[in-house]
Design an enzyme around this catalytic site. Structure first.
Site, PDB file in Angstrom:
ATOM      1  N   GLU A 126       0.854  -1.190   0.000  1.00  0.00           N
ATOM      2  CA  GLU A 126       0.000   0.000   0.000  1.00  0.00           C
ATOM      3  C   GLU A 126       0.889   1.240   0.000  1.00  0.00           C
ATOM      4  O   GLU A 126       1.859   1.267   0.749  1.00  0.00           O
ATOM      5  CB  GLU A 126      -0.911   0.032   1.226  1.00  0.00           C
ATOM      6  CG  GLU A 126      -1.913   1.169   1.130  1.00  0.00           C
ATOM      7  CD  GLU A 126      -2.896   1.213   2.319  1.00  0.00           C
ATOM      8  OE1 GLU A 126      -2.760   0.399   3.241  1.00  0.00           O
ATOM      9  OE2 GLU A 126      -3.764   2.079   2.283  1.00  0.00           O
ATOM     10  N   GLY A 266       3.153   2.447  10.797  1.00  0.00           N
ATOM     11  CA  GLY A 266       2.944   1.693  12.030  1.00  0.00           C
ATOM     12  C   GLY A 266       2.691   0.224  11.760  1.00  0.00           C
ATOM     13  O   GLY A 266       3.318  -0.647  12.361  1.00  0.00           O
ATOM     14  N   GLU A 269      -2.376  -3.931   6.928  1.00  0.00           N
ATOM     15  CA  GLU A 269      -3.440  -4.925   7.062  1.00  0.00           C
ATOM     16  C   GLU A 269      -3.492  -5.980   5.970  1.00  0.00           C
ATOM     17  O   GLU A 269      -4.569  -6.524   5.693  1.00  0.00           O
ATOM     18  CB  GLU A 269      -4.781  -4.187   7.097  1.00  0.00           C
ATOM     19  CG  GLU A 269      -5.220  -3.544   5.753  1.00  0.00           C
ATOM     20  CD  GLU A 269      -4.852  -2.082   5.581  1.00  0.00           C
ATOM     21  OE1 GLU A 269      -3.868  -1.642   6.217  1.00  0.00           O
ATOM     22  OE2 GLU A 269      -5.527  -1.382   4.809  1.00  0.00           O
ATOM     23  N   ASN A 270      -2.378  -6.328   5.314  1.00  0.00           N
ATOM     24  CA  ASN A 270      -2.386  -7.353   4.257  1.00  0.00           C
ATOM     25  C   ASN A 270      -3.269  -8.534   4.647  1.00  0.00           C
ATOM     26  O   ASN A 270      -3.233  -9.000   5.777  1.00  0.00           O
ATOM     27  CB  ASN A 270      -0.968  -7.864   4.022  1.00  0.00           C
ATOM     28  CG  ASN A 270       0.053  -6.764   4.044  1.00  0.00           C
ATOM     29  OD1 ASN A 270       0.025  -5.890   3.210  1.00  0.00           O
ATOM     30  ND2 ASN A 270       0.913  -6.770   5.045  1.00  0.00           N
ATOM     31  N   HIS A 302      -6.748  -2.128  15.074  1.00  0.00           N
ATOM     32  CA  HIS A 302      -6.964  -1.384  13.824  1.00  0.00           C
ATOM     33  C   HIS A 302      -6.699  -2.278  12.608  1.00  0.00           C
ATOM     34  O   HIS A 302      -7.544  -2.393  11.717  1.00  0.00           O
ATOM     35  CB  HIS A 302      -6.050  -0.161  13.808  1.00  0.00           C
ATOM     36  CG  HIS A 302      -6.123   0.660  12.566  1.00  0.00           C
ATOM     37  ND1 HIS A 302      -6.911   1.791  12.474  1.00  0.00           N
ATOM     38  CD2 HIS A 302      -5.528   0.516  11.351  1.00  0.00           C
ATOM     39  CE1 HIS A 302      -6.780   2.293  11.256  1.00  0.00           C
ATOM     40  NE2 HIS A 302      -5.946   1.551  10.561  1.00  0.00           N
ATOM     41  N   GLU A 303      -5.548  -2.906  12.573  1.00  0.00           N
ATOM     42  CA  GLU A 303      -5.215  -3.712  11.390  1.00  0.00           C
ATOM     43  C   GLU A 303      -6.149  -4.919  11.295  1.00  0.00           C
ATOM     44  O   GLU A 303      -6.585  -5.296  10.212  1.00  0.00           O
ATOM     45  CB  GLU A 303      -3.748  -4.162  11.420  1.00  0.00           C
ATOM     46  CG  GLU A 303      -2.727  -3.031  11.568  1.00  0.00           C
ATOM     47  CD  GLU A 303      -2.909  -1.874  10.603  1.00  0.00           C
ATOM     48  OE1 GLU A 303      -3.493  -2.069   9.521  1.00  0.00           O
ATOM     49  OE2 GLU A 303      -2.491  -0.744  10.936  1.00  0.00           O
ATOM     50  N   HIS A 306      -9.458  -3.918   9.830  1.00  0.00           N
ATOM     51  CA  HIS A 306      -9.427  -3.688   8.387  1.00  0.00           C
ATOM     52  C   HIS A 306      -9.874  -4.926   7.606  1.00  0.00           C
ATOM     53  O   HIS A 306     -10.262  -4.810   6.447  1.00  0.00           O
ATOM     54  CB  HIS A 306      -8.017  -3.340   7.920  1.00  0.00           C
ATOM     55  CG  HIS A 306      -7.710  -1.870   7.888  1.00  0.00           C
ATOM     56  ND1 HIS A 306      -8.570  -0.934   7.362  1.00  0.00           N
ATOM     57  CD2 HIS A 306      -6.606  -1.171   8.276  1.00  0.00           C
ATOM     58  CE1 HIS A 306      -8.009   0.264   7.434  1.00  0.00           C
ATOM     59  NE2 HIS A 306      -6.819   0.148   7.995  1.00  0.00           N
ATOM     60  N   GLU A 325      -9.858   4.038   6.217  1.00  0.00           N
ATOM     61  CA  GLU A 325      -9.036   4.480   7.354  1.00  0.00           C
ATOM     62  C   GLU A 325      -9.847   5.228   8.413  1.00  0.00           C
ATOM     63  O   GLU A 325      -9.711   4.971   9.604  1.00  0.00           O
ATOM     64  CB  GLU A 325      -7.850   5.323   6.870  1.00  0.00           C
ATOM     65  CG  GLU A 325      -6.844   4.554   6.012  1.00  0.00           C
ATOM     66  CD  GLU A 325      -6.238   3.335   6.698  1.00  0.00           C
ATOM     67  OE1 GLU A 325      -6.413   3.171   7.921  1.00  0.00           O
ATOM     68  OE2 GLU A 325      -5.598   2.524   6.004  1.00  0.00           O
TER      69      GLU A 325
HETATM   70  N1  BES Z   1      -3.158   0.865   5.799  1.00  0.00           N
HETATM   71  C1  BES Z   1      -2.388   1.497   6.784  1.00  0.00           C
HETATM   72  C2  BES Z   1      -0.917   1.360   6.567  1.00  0.00           C
HETATM   73  C3  BES Z   1      -0.361   2.241   5.489  1.00  0.00           C
HETATM   74  C4  BES Z   1      -0.276   3.573   5.682  1.00  0.00           C
HETATM   75  C5  BES Z   1       0.117   1.748   4.325  1.00  0.00           C
HETATM   76  C6  BES Z   1       0.254   4.377   4.701  1.00  0.00           C
HETATM   77  C7  BES Z   1       0.641   2.546   3.336  1.00  0.00           C
HETATM   78  C8  BES Z   1       0.727   3.876   3.541  1.00  0.00           C
HETATM   79  C9  BES Z   1      -2.682   0.935   8.162  1.00  0.00           C
HETATM   80  O1  BES Z   1      -3.913   0.356   8.318  1.00  0.00           O
HETATM   81  C10 BES Z   1      -2.656   2.090   9.101  1.00  0.00           C
HETATM   82  O2  BES Z   1      -3.527   2.902   9.029  1.00  0.00           O
HETATM   83  N2  BES Z   1      -1.649   2.165   9.955  1.00  0.00           N
HETATM   84  C11 BES Z   1      -1.439   3.266  10.859  1.00  0.00           C
HETATM   85  C12 BES Z   1      -1.698   2.880  12.272  1.00  0.00           C
HETATM   86  C13 BES Z   1      -3.150   2.929  12.627  1.00  0.00           C
HETATM   87  C14 BES Z   1      -3.387   2.411  14.020  1.00  0.00           C
HETATM   88  C15 BES Z   1      -3.751   4.300  12.505  1.00  0.00           C
HETATM   89  C16 BES Z   1      -0.004   3.664  10.690  1.00  0.00           C
HETATM   90  O3  BES Z   1       0.744   2.883  10.099  1.00  0.00           O
HETATM   91  O4  BES Z   1       0.367   4.723  11.147  1.00  0.00           O
HETATM   92 ZN    ZN Z   2      -5.485   1.684   8.590  1.00  0.00          ZN
END
Ligand code: BES
Ligand code: ZN
Length: 879
Positions: A126, A266, A269-270, A302-303, A306, A325
């Site tokens: 992603e 962080g 969610e693959n 969170h993940e 998803h 998101e």
């Molecule tokens: N899908 C995102 C990870 C992501 C973010 C992939 C940007 C590619 C680019 C994941 O679900 C996510 O939102 N992660 C957050 C943490 C969450 C608890 C808000 C993150 O990585 O900060």
């Molecule tokens: Zn997310």
């Protein structure tokens, strides 16, 4: 300009001309030369009339070895290759395409696509990373069934993981082995994942409401196996919660989490194979703080969430990012509220929203929750899309009620399971399931900016009525000079002089209905009259922060102190304390800027004294009310601000309060510092938070006894929360050199703990912070290539050490610009994030503005600057 800077626009969306029914991937893993064979079963999209359009698929940083169309090898003359695409003409209805590419994971410093971390292979796809693995229709509305075979050296890569179910494995020549995975669910390429390496796992189970067993596996490097328990338990809690709250059950037999220390974000969610930054997996009381444990709970949840909100139903295009998101943040916030304290969770979320999202929404990067255009999609994983997006979902839940919201979710899945959809589809499901009209509400998705509510009231003694008048407005944001009124849920109560909530009866109603009501604002100005109001009440407005707005009401200081003591809504109680403190700090700042001195009002000090001495109150809430508003939030509310002076004012207020409340602080600290062994549960966490707030006040006192207290807490702590709190205070006070050295010696081999050590020094308010940061860049535990290290040292300095970053000599700015330019060469995503440290320059006094502009110009004219960093910097320059 050396790069093409082509913006993508939301309204240009067209559905794909081709669909991919199946993809079979074969990976021959090698650190510097991995071969990927991809077999695509493609067909023309029956919904698109484009009989002769060629098939153009995305690719980036790949070496193309061969292309076959329906079994026949193509010559270079039969396809067209550009640095970002492969075009195959002449496909009629359907085709089988076989593509072999070669790539170099060891050279992948962007950490997008397939890369190496401590010798193990990981992927991050992603938003647009899959195209760095193989040529593909890399867009979220192309959903495909994936099969993945991984071949690698058996000794160095014993564990081979991908999405779905493991269906076969075997051994090959040259000490190699293979594993085959089949994912039964269609998915877009951004949810693909592969992991290979020397990993160990902690496993557990979850039994679903239907009686099915789900195997949960948490994979980490061998030395970290003793730090997985909390993450595993978090996954189990999240699974149970989603079944109970939304009826959503996990859909595969195995749920895997893998931790890596090299990760841009962080966690991710693959499908079936979530990949996490170690920061959100590894924890034990010795090495992780209470906040770290909470962070793991919410990121794991969170993940996991998803899987339904993001994977089963995904986004049609990246402009719809908040569809998954915002909704999933709302869900993880609700989860955290249910497993912990709802009031504490809400206050913490609002604090983050105000400190970070409000700044974004008032600055050059302001954009709607559903943006209209972007240069680099990675720049749109923003506080607005995430946190304001979650507030928008929360407002829908407030308007429809808990059951109505659940019905809306059920309809959403009934309609859209297996599809790639839009924010409009989500809102339509919510509206249709409830017969509600959310048309005007949708402006929350399209209009940027923080709405402002200006409230006034009138009590009519003779008529016993109370009238509240609310005017709403929204400041202009880039590209949006004028705004239309929002549909805003405004929750409120009226508190009588004895501190009791009055039953609320609106004019025209026959009976009172409840003591908290949600008024629905839809117009620029509206009045609401409550009847049978026996005495002039104090209004408690925006209960539970029912909308992401700024609200002004002419409360007197006495009103606020009264609400701190009496409001039945915990958020508003905290908010009253916060408003009081923030008004005061702003006044003191302005006085200091005029070289005047003001003493703290006794009423304010006494209300804090009451909080400290009242044994009935929840210590976690008291801790939150004692914490003064952050400098970053105050910066938003003072014009032409000098950040150094602001820091001095905040510190001197804290010092005065510490002197005034010295006795109470000492008593409370002593009570809470009871020497009991560490436990992570909500009562103990709450007590530690108040204890350490008391300690941070006491640390402002220049007394040898306080130095001893801090040294004692540091030395005796049996957990990281207390140890770090003491060390932080020591570092700000007198340098704490001995303890800093002790800490580094103890934890030099623990990367996450060393991150804390770097951050403490980067955020120290003592003189010389920048030169210490520069020196720490040479520390053996530091690396500019590792995002966690960059965040711990460099971002921490630029974003959290306002006084030093904004030092009058401009060295902080030059340092940041140099690092942005340097990091942009290896990891543009991290560089672009760092570059937003300059966004609030228009709020500063003129000298600093000029210095920042010069640095922004310097960055923006750097040769080969990435689109991502260019986008941030050029927008900042237009502010
Ligand atoms: N899908 C995102 C990870 C992501 C973010 C992939 C940007 C590619 C680019 C994941 O679900 C996510 O939102 N992660 C957050 C943490 C969450 C608890 C808000 C993150 O990585 O900060
Ligand atoms: Zn997310």
């Amino acid at each position: 300009m050396s790069k093409s800077r082509q913006a993508i626009h939301r309204l240009d969306y067209t559905p794909p001309a081709f669909l991919i029914d199946r993809v079979d991937l074969n990976f021959e893993l090698d650190e510097t030369a991995t071969r990927v064979t991809s077999r695509l079963v493609v067909q023309r999209n029956p919904k698109v009339a484009s009989a002769d359009a060629p098939l153009t698929i995305d690719g980036e940083d790949l070496t193309l070895e061969s292309v076959k169309l329906d079994g026949a090898l193509l010559t270079p003359a039969q396809f067209e290759l550009t640095p970002s695409s492969l075009t195959l003409p002449g496909i009629e209805q359907d085709a089988i395409i076989e593509i072999v590419t070669r790539l170099n994971p060891a050279a992948n410093t962007q950490l997008m696509g397939l890369y190496l971390s401590n010798g193990n292979f990981f992927t991050q796809c992603e938003a647009e990373g899959f195209r760095r693995i193989t040529y593909y229709l890399d867009r979220p509305d192309v959903m495909t069934r994936f099969t993945t075979t991984i071949i690698a050296d058996k000794t160095r890569f014993p564990v081979l993981l991908s999405n779905g179910n493991r269906v076969g494995e075997g051994v090959l020549d040259r000490n190699r082995h293979w594993v085959k995975w089949v994912d039964p669910f269609r998915k877009p390429a951004y949810l693909f994942a592969l992991v290979a390496g020397k990993l160990v796992s902690q496993t557990g189970q979850h039994t679903t409401s239907g009686g099915k067993t789900v195997h949960i596996e948490v994979y980490v490097e061998p030395g970290d196996l003793d730090k997985c328990e909390h993450a595993l338990a978090a996954a189990q809690k999240a699974m149970r919660w989603d079944e109970e709250r939304f009826g959503l059950v996990y859909d595969l037999d195995t749920y895997m989490i893998v931790a890596t220390s090299d990760f841009n974000m962080g966690a991710m969610e693959n499908k079936g194979l979530n990949i996490f930054n170690t920061k959100y997996v590894l924890a034990k009381p010795d090495t992780a703080t209470d906040a770290d444990f909470d962070g793991i709970d919410s990121v794991v949840a969170h993940e996991y969430f998803h899987n339904w909100t993001g994977n089963r139903v995904t986004c049609r295009d990246w402009f719809q990012l908040s569809l998954k998101e915002g909704l999933t943040v709302y869900r993880d916030q609700e989860f955290s509220s249910d497993i912990g304290s709802r009031a504490v969770a809400r206050i913490q979320n609002v604090r983050t929203l105000r400190e970070l999202q409000f700044a974004e929404d008032a600055g050059p990067q302001a954009h709607p929750v559903r943006p209209d255009s972007y240069l680099e999609i990675n720049n749109f994983y923003t506080m607005t899309v995430y946190e304001k997006g979650a507030e928008v979902v929360r407002m829908i839940a407030t308007l429809l009620g808990r059951d109505g919201f659940r019905k809306g979710m059920e309809l959403y899945f009934r309609r859209h399971d297996g599809q790639a959809v839009t924010c409009d589809d989500f809102v339509a499901a919510m509206a249709d399931a409830n017969n509600a009209d959310l048309e005007q509400f949708k402006r929350w998705y399209s209009q940027a900016g923080i709405p402002q509510l200006d409230c006034s009231s009138d009590y009519n003694e003779a008529a016993r009525t109370f009238t509240l008048t609310v005017r709403q407005s929204c400041p202009p944001t880039p590209g949006q000079p004028e705004k239309l009124p929002f549909h805003i849920p405004l929750a409120l109560g009226l508190v009588d002089r004895r501190g009791h909530d009055l039953p609320l009866q609106l004019d025209g109603e026959t009976m009172p209905g409840g003591t908290t009501r949600v008024l629905e604002l839809r117009e620029a100005e509206q009045s609401f009259t409550f009847v049978n109001v026996p005495c002039p009440p104090v209004p408690s407005l925006l209960r539970d922060f029912s909308a992401p707005v700024r609200l002004d009401y002419p409360w007197t200081q006495d009103d606020l102190i009264f609400l701190v003591a009496c409001d039945s809504d915990a958020f508003c109680r905290w908010e009253a304390a916060n408003t009081c403190a923030s008004r005061l700090l702003k006044e003191l700042y302005l006085a200091a800027a005029r070289n005047e001195k003001i003493v703290l009002p006794a009423g304010f000090i006494d209300s804090l004294r009451c909080l400290l001495t009242e044994p009935e109150l929840d210590p976690a809430l008291v801790a939150l009310m004692l914490e003064l508003p952050g400098e970053r939030t105050l910066l938003e509310e003072i014009d032409s601000v000098d950040p150094g002076l602001l820091q001095q004012v905040c510190q001197s207020v804290k010092q005065q309060l510490a002197r005034e409340l010295r006795a109470e602080l000492l008593i409370r600290y002593a009570q809470l510092n009871d020497g009991e062994p560490y436990r992570y549960d909500s009562i103990e966490v709450a007590q530690r938070s108040l204890k350490n707030v008391c300690l941070s006040y006491l640390a402002e006192l220049d007394e040898p006894m306080v130095g001893e207290m801090l040294a004692n807490q540091y030395a005796r702590a049996d957990n990281m929360t207390d140890r770090l709190a003491a060390l932080k205070a020591l570092v700000n006070r007198d340098g704490g050199e001995a303890q800093l050295a002790d800490f580094a010696a103890r934890w030099q081999d623990d990367a996450l703990v060393m991150d804390k050590w770097f951050t403490l020094q980067a955020t120290s308010r003592r003189p010389g912070a920048l030169s210490r940061v520069e020196k720490l860049m040479d520390h053996p535990a530091f690396s500019l290539r590792n995002p966690n290290k960059v965040r711990a040292l460099i971002s921490a300095f630029c974003q959290q050490n306002l006084a030093h970053f904004h030092a009058a000599d401009g060295y902080g700015y030059a340092f940041a610009a140099d690092r942005i330019i340097e990091i942009d060469k290896s990891n543009p995503q991290i560089a672009a994030r760092l570059a937003s440290c300059f966004n609030r320059w228009p709020r500063l006094e003129p000298k600093r503005q000029a210095m920042i502009r010069a640095e922004l110009e310097r960055i923006s004219t750097t040769e080969n600057l990435s689109n991502g960093t260019f986008e941030i910097v050029s927008k900042a320059l237009q502010a």
